[in-house]
Design an enzyme around this catalytic site. Structure first.
Site, PDB file in Angstrom:
ATOM      1  N   SER A 125     -34.742  -9.952 -25.591  1.00 20.96           N
ATOM      2  CA  SER A 125     -33.836 -10.897 -26.258  1.00 20.96           C
ATOM      3  C   SER A 125     -33.424 -10.367 -27.617  1.00 20.96           C
ATOM      4  O   SER A 125     -34.201  -9.667 -28.291  1.00 20.96           O
ATOM      5  CB  SER A 125     -34.586 -12.219 -26.442  1.00 20.96           C
ATOM      6  OG  SER A 125     -33.912 -13.042 -27.352  1.00 20.96           O
ATOM      7  N   TYR A 150     -42.490 -17.384 -29.205  1.00 23.81           N
ATOM      8  CA  TYR A 150     -41.653 -16.905 -28.103  1.00 23.81           C
ATOM      9  C   TYR A 150     -41.048 -15.533 -28.444  1.00 23.81           C
ATOM     10  O   TYR A 150     -41.151 -14.577 -27.677  1.00 23.81           O
ATOM     11  CB  TYR A 150     -40.528 -17.918 -27.808  1.00 23.81           C
ATOM     12  CG  TYR A 150     -39.386 -17.319 -27.048  1.00 23.81           C
ATOM     13  CD1 TYR A 150     -39.489 -17.074 -25.683  1.00 23.81           C
ATOM     14  CD2 TYR A 150     -38.198 -16.950 -27.694  1.00 23.81           C
ATOM     15  CE1 TYR A 150     -38.448 -16.478 -24.988  1.00 23.81           C
ATOM     16  CE2 TYR A 150     -37.165 -16.359 -27.010  1.00 23.81           C
ATOM     17  CZ  TYR A 150     -37.288 -16.130 -25.662  1.00 23.81           C
ATOM     18  OH  TYR A 150     -36.257 -15.532 -24.988  1.00 23.81           O
ATOM     19  N   LYS A 154     -41.683 -11.465 -26.932  1.00 28.33           N
ATOM     20  CA  LYS A 154     -40.690 -10.467 -26.494  1.00 28.33           C
ATOM     21  C   LYS A 154     -40.924  -9.134 -27.212  1.00 28.33           C
ATOM     22  O   LYS A 154     -40.851  -8.063 -26.602  1.00 28.33           O
ATOM     23  CB  LYS A 154     -39.267 -10.979 -26.754  1.00 28.33           C
ATOM     24  CG  LYS A 154     -38.857 -12.155 -25.868  1.00 28.33           C
ATOM     25  CD  LYS A 154     -38.783 -11.773 -24.391  1.00 28.33           C
ATOM     26  CE  LYS A 154     -38.466 -12.952 -23.488  1.00 28.33           C
ATOM     27  NZ  LYS A 154     -38.648 -12.674 -22.051  1.00 28.33           N
TER      28      LYS A 154
HETATM   29  N1  UFG Z   1     -26.787 -25.794 -31.536  1.00 26.29           N
HETATM   30  C1  UFG Z   1     -26.245 -26.965 -32.020  1.00 26.29           C
HETATM   31  N2  UFG Z   1     -26.587 -28.125 -31.391  1.00 26.29           N
HETATM   32  C2  UFG Z   1     -27.424 -28.174 -30.311  1.00 26.29           C
HETATM   33  C3  UFG Z   1     -27.959 -26.959 -29.828  1.00 26.29           C
HETATM   34  C4  UFG Z   1     -27.631 -25.782 -30.471  1.00 26.29           C
HETATM   35  O1  UFG Z   1     -25.495 -26.974 -32.993  1.00 26.29           O
HETATM   36  O2  UFG Z   1     -27.686 -29.261 -29.806  1.00 26.29           O
HETATM   37  C5  UFG Z   1     -26.433 -24.531 -32.203  1.00 26.29           C
HETATM   38  C6  UFG Z   1     -27.652 -23.810 -32.746  1.00 26.29           C
HETATM   39  O3  UFG Z   1     -27.970 -24.306 -34.017  1.00 26.29           O
HETATM   40  C7  UFG Z   1     -27.162 -22.369 -32.743  1.00 26.29           C
HETATM   41  C8  UFG Z   1     -26.203 -22.311 -31.544  1.00 26.29           C
HETATM   42  O4  UFG Z   1     -25.863 -23.665 -31.276  1.00 26.29           O
HETATM   43  O5  UFG Z   1     -26.419 -22.116 -33.896  1.00 26.29           O
HETATM   44  C9  UFG Z   1     -26.844 -21.697 -30.309  1.00 26.29           C
HETATM   45  O6  UFG Z   1     -28.071 -22.364 -30.080  1.00 26.29           O
HETATM   46  P1  UFG Z   1     -28.886 -22.188 -28.706  1.00 26.29           P
HETATM   47  O7  UFG Z   1     -30.089 -23.062 -28.808  1.00 26.29           O
HETATM   48  O8  UFG Z   1     -27.989 -22.381 -27.544  1.00 26.29           O
HETATM   49  O9  UFG Z   1     -29.271 -20.649 -28.718  1.00 26.29           O
HETATM   50  P2  UFG Z   1     -30.134 -19.831 -29.781  1.00 26.29           P
HETATM   51  O10 UFG Z   1     -29.209 -18.810 -30.357  1.00 26.29           O
HETATM   52  O11 UFG Z   1     -30.856 -20.673 -30.717  1.00 26.29           O
HETATM   53  O12 UFG Z   1     -31.255 -19.229 -28.834  1.00 26.29           O
HETATM   54  C10 UFG Z   1     -30.928 -18.462 -27.713  1.00 26.29           C
HETATM   55  C11 UFG Z   1     -31.993 -18.628 -26.614  1.00 26.29           C
HETATM   56  C12 UFG Z   1     -33.293 -18.039 -27.042  1.00 26.29           C
HETATM   57  C13 UFG Z   1     -33.106 -16.637 -27.530  1.00 26.29           C
HETATM   58  C14 UFG Z   1     -32.073 -16.622 -28.614  1.00 26.29           C
HETATM   59  C15 UFG Z   1     -31.802 -15.260 -29.102  1.00 26.29           C
HETATM   60  O13 UFG Z   1     -32.193 -19.996 -26.342  1.00 26.29           O
HETATM   61  O14 UFG Z   1     -34.129 -17.989 -25.912  1.00 26.29           O
HETATM   62  O15 UFG Z   1     -30.851 -17.148 -28.122  1.00 26.29           O
HETATM   63  O16 UFG Z   1     -31.016 -15.326 -30.244  1.00 26.29           O
HETATM   64  F1  UFG Z   1     -34.262 -16.152 -28.044  1.00 26.29           F
END
Ligand code: UFG
Length: 340
Positions: A125, A150, A154
Site C-alpha cells: 500500500s 495496519y 505492510k
Molecule cells: N473521506 C471523507 N469522508 C469519509 C471517508 C473518507 O472525507 O467519510 C476522505 C478521507 O479523509 C481521505 C479521502 O476521503 O481524504 C480518502 O479516504 P479513504 O478512507 O477512502 O482512503 P484512505 O486514503 O484514507 O485510505 C486508503 C485505504 C487504506 C490504505 C490507504 C493508503 O483505505 O487501506 O488508502 O493511502 F492504506
C-alpha cells in the site's frame, strides 16, 4: 498454470481472480470469509464461466496452511491479498492486525519455501510512504514511520518478503496500491463493506442510495486547491490487471531483481470534492454532504509516480474517475437491499 490467490473472495482479490481466469490461468482461492462472502465464488463463475477452486482456511493457522500445500501440487505462483485492512480498527486492536497479517504471510512463505514454489505477488500500500516530502511519490521515496499498525504490517511484510527472497528460491513483486475504488462492469462483484464504511466511495454511494444520511468531508483546510485532501484513485479492474501483469512477468523470469516494487496508481490526484463532483455528474443527483474536522491520521495529499509501472512492468490504467464512480454507483444499486 495454477495460481493460489489468498483473500480471493475479497474486494481486490475477487476482481483479480476474474482477470486471471480471463487471462488463461487456473485459480485456487483461500479465504477465511472473515470480511467476504462465499457467494462471491458463484459470481466469479457467472462472469468467467469457470468456477475457481475455493478453500475456507484461516491462514494464520500454520498447520492448516501446511496441510493445504501438502494436498495441492502444481501451484505455479501465489498472489497474497489476505489481510485485515481497516486502519482505525488496527489502532484499536493492534494485536489482531499484527497476528493475522504477519502470521498469514509467514505461513504462506513457509509453505512456498518447503514446496519449492515461486513467485509471490504481494498486496502492499502507498500507506508505507506516509506523507511524502515530494510528489508524485516514487518507489525510492523513503518509508516514513507508519501512522497505524495496519500500515506497519505492510512495511514489515515487505521486509519479511525481501529477507526471505534473498535466501530462498522465491521471487516477488510488491505492488503498492494507491486508492482502489469502483467495481466490475458486470456489477456482480464489488466492495462489500461490513457496517458503516470507512472509505470515501462506499460512503458516497451509500449516502446517495439512502443508507446514510450525509457524507462528512473530513477537512476543508488542507493545503490543496480546494482545501480537501487529495488521493490517487484507481479503478479496481485496472488494479486487478496489474496483478496479472506482475505474476506473468515473474513466471516468465522477466524480473530484474528478486524483489521488485511498483506503485500502482493513475498518477493523478483528485480531491474529495472532485470525487463528489464526479459522482454527481455520472449519477445526475446531488449528494448530501457537509464539512467536518480532519480525520486523525489522514495525510494531506498523495499521488503516484507511475513511470516504473508504465515502462518497466508495462502496465497502464485505462479508466478515468467518472468510469470509477459510474461502476461504483452501478454496483451500489445492484446490491440494494442485499447483504444487510
Ligand atoms: N473521506 C471523507 N469522508 C469519509 C471517508 C473518507 O472525507 O467519510 C476522505 C478521507 O479523509 C481521505 C479521502 O476521503 O481524504 C480518502 O479516504 P479513504 O478512507 O477512502 O482512503 P484512505 O486514503 O484514507 O485510505 C486508503 C485505504 C487504506 C490504505 C490507504 C493508503 O483505505 O487501506 O488508502 O493511502 F492504506
Amino acid at each position: 498454470m495454477r495460481i493460489l490467490v489468498t483473500g480471493g473472495t475479497g474486494y481486490i482479490g475477487s476482481h483479480t481472480v476474474v482477470e486471471l481466469q480471463q487471462g488463461g490461468f487456473e485459480v485456487v482461492i483461500i479465504d477465511d470469509l472473515s470480511n467476504s462472502y462465499a457467494g462471491v465464488v458463484d459470481n466469479i463463475e457467472k462472469i468467467t464461466g469457470v468456477r475457481p477452486g475455493f478453500e475456507r482456511i484461516d491462514l494464520s493457522c500454520e498447520e492448516k496452511v501446511m496441510d493445504f500445500f501438502l494436498r495441492n501440487n502444481g501451484i505455479s505462483g501465489v498472489i497474497h491479498f489476505a489481510a485485515f485492512k481497516a486502519v482505525g480498527e488496527s489502532v484499536e486492536q493492534p494485536l489482531k492486525y499484527y497476528r493475522n497479517n504477519l502470521l498469514s504471510l509467514i505461513n504462506v512463505l513457509k509453505g512456498m519455501e518447503m514446496h519449492g514454489i515461486s513467485p509471490i505477488v504481494f498486496s502492499s500500500s502507498c500507506t508505507v510512504y506516509g506523507q511524502p516530502d515530494m510528489l508524485p511519490v516514487t518507489e525510492n521515496s523513503p518509508l516514513k514511520k507508519a501512522w497505524s499498525p495496519y500500515g506497519h504490517t505492510k512495511q514489515v511484510s515487505e521486509e519479511i518478503i525481501a529477507n526471505t527472497a534473498s535466501v530462498t528460491q522465491i521471487n516477488s513483486i510488491l505492488l503498492r496500491y494507491f486508492n482502489p475504488i469502483g467495481a466490475h462492469d458486470s456489477a456482480l462483484i464489488g466492495e462489500l463493506p461490513i457496517g458503516i464504511p470507512n472509505n470515501l466511495v462506499p460512503f458516497i454511494t451509500q449516502t446517495a442510495i439512502g443508507k446514510r444520511e450525509c457524507l462528512s468531508v473530513f477537512g476543508n483546510d488542507y493545503n490543496t486547491p480546494d482545501g480537501t485532501a487529495v488521493r490517487d484513485y484507481i479503478h479496481v479492474v485496472d488494479l486487478a490487471k496489474a496483478h496479472v501483469t506482475a505474476i506473468s512477468r515473474l513466471m516468465k523470469s522477466e524480473n530484474r531483481q528478486k524483489v521488485e516494487i511498483f506503485n500502482i496508481g493513475t498518477g493523478n490526484g483528485f480531491s474529495v470534492l472532485e470525487v463528489i463532483q464526479s459522482f454527481e455528474r455520472i449519477s445526475g443527483q446531488k449528494l448530501n454532504y457537509r464539512f467536518a474536522p480532519r480525520r486523525p491520521g489522514d495525510i494531506e495529499k498523495v499521488w503516484a509516480d507511475t513511470a516504473l509501472a508504465n515502462h518497466v512492468l508495462g502496465w497502464k490504467t485505462e479508466k478515468n474517475l467518472d468510469d470509477m464512480m459510474a461502476s461504483a454507483w452501478k454496483w451500489e444499486k445492484s446490491i440494494r437491499g442485499k447483504y444487510e
